[in-house]
Design an enzyme around this catalytic site. Structure first.
Site, PDB file in Angstrom:
ATOM      1  N   GLU A 125       0.839  -1.192   0.000  1.00  0.00           N
ATOM      2  CA  GLU A 125       0.000   0.000   0.000  1.00  0.00           C
ATOM      3  C   GLU A 125       0.880   1.250   0.000  1.00  0.00           C
ATOM      4  OE1 GLU A 125      -2.144   1.242   3.511  1.00  0.00           O
ATOM      5  OE2 GLU A 125      -0.835   0.057   4.815  1.00  0.00           O
TER       6      GLU A 125
ATOM      7  N   LEU B  59       1.862   4.876   1.290  1.00  0.00           N
ATOM      8  CA  LEU B  59       1.740   5.664   2.509  1.00  0.00           C
ATOM      9  C   LEU B  59       2.474   6.986   2.320  1.00  0.00           C
ATOM     10  CD1 LEU B  59       2.433   2.810   5.068  1.00  0.00           C
ATOM     11  CD2 LEU B  59       0.225   3.931   4.707  1.00  0.00           C
TER      12      LEU B  59
ATOM     13  N   ASP C 293      15.652  -5.951  11.470  1.00  0.00           N
ATOM     14  CA  ASP C 293      16.671  -5.052  10.905  1.00  0.00           C
ATOM     15  C   ASP C 293      16.310  -3.621  11.279  1.00  0.00           C
ATOM     16  OD1 ASP C 293      18.853  -4.110   9.504  1.00  0.00           O
ATOM     17  OD2 ASP C 293      17.957  -4.344   7.522  1.00  0.00           O
TER      18      ASP C 293
END
Length: 249
Positions: free
Chosen positions: A94, A96, A195
């Site tokens: 998606e 953003l 990470d």
């Protein structure tokens, strides 16, 4: 390529073209671009790389695992696939709207909520192996002991890749002994980003109300000791005291 993307969208016709809002290199040699579907008008982030289907599939699964907790914001994964003639793999997320001015206290609170989610089998690892940056990261088979997991899949893996970092065996033995001692506190297998350095966190505006919320992305997800994520935040900076206060909330 258009056909491969449409197949990834369960056959729905899709026509993605570049648009403003993002661009650049991602982990593992992938590139990330903002793209718009000219048919629906929807915008997406698209990460792509040649001959990297396994890497992008693993990232899709990792981000989905995080999204399914409904805690901290992540770019919801939508589809992945590969254009077979060129071996160009892709993963679609998606779109953003990233921004500044976020609250690091809330970032800590939301990360702590995600860390409360533990593996269904009570073990350490993940459903698939993945990568951290461009480096292969083993996560399978699952292990029921955190120390054994770390020594085999993290420390041991890196020592093998680096030829023991040119250290004498006595030094390696001391490192393994000290590591075993430090990690022997029976942690729960929490869902980790894997990470979590400063470049893999940020803030974005929610589309529905324009509220600024913390977001994490580009993970190397697995189930492990939550302290592994927190330790990573200290490596390169970018996390303020408010973050750690929020995490201890």
């Amino acid at each position: 390529m258009a056909q491969a993307v449409s197949e990834a969208f369960d056959g729905r016709e899709v026509n993605l073209v570049p648009t403003g809002g993002a661009g650049g290199s991602g982990g593992g040699g992938a590139t990330t671009s903002a793209m718009v579907d000219t048919i629906s008008g929807d915008k997406y982030f698209v990460k792509s790389a040649r001959n990297k289907l396994d890497m992008l599939r693993a990232e899709y699964l990792g981000v989905k695992e995080m999204a399914d907790t409904n805690t901290i914001q992540v770019p919801t994964p939508i589809a992945f696939g590969q254009h077979e003639p060129t071996n160009q793999a892709f993963c679609i997320f998606e779109y953003l709207e990233f921004c500044g001015g976020g609250n690091q206290y809330e970032l800590g609170v939301q990360l702590a909520k995600m860390h409360r989610y533990t593996s269904e089998n009570g073990m350490f690892g993940f459903h698939v192996n993945n990568t951290i940056g461009a480096t292969f990261q083993p996560n399978t088979p699952w292990m029921d002991d955190w120390v054994e997991f770390w020594l085999e899949y993290r420390l041991g893996h890196m020592l093998r890749l680096t030829g023991n970092a040119r250290c004498k065996q006595t030094k390696i033995d001391d490192l393994i002994s000290k590591t075993s001692e430090l990690l022997s506190h029976n942690p729960k297998p929490s869902l980790l980003h894997g990470d979590l350095w400063g470049g893999n966190k940020g803030f974005c505006k929610k589309e529905e109300d324009q509220k600024v919320v913390p977001i994490i992305f580009d993970p190397a997800a697995y189930y492990g000791d939550r302290e592994a994520d927190i330790a990573m935040t200290y490596l390169f900076g970018g996390f303020k005291e408010d973050f750690y206060n929020g995490y201890e909330w």
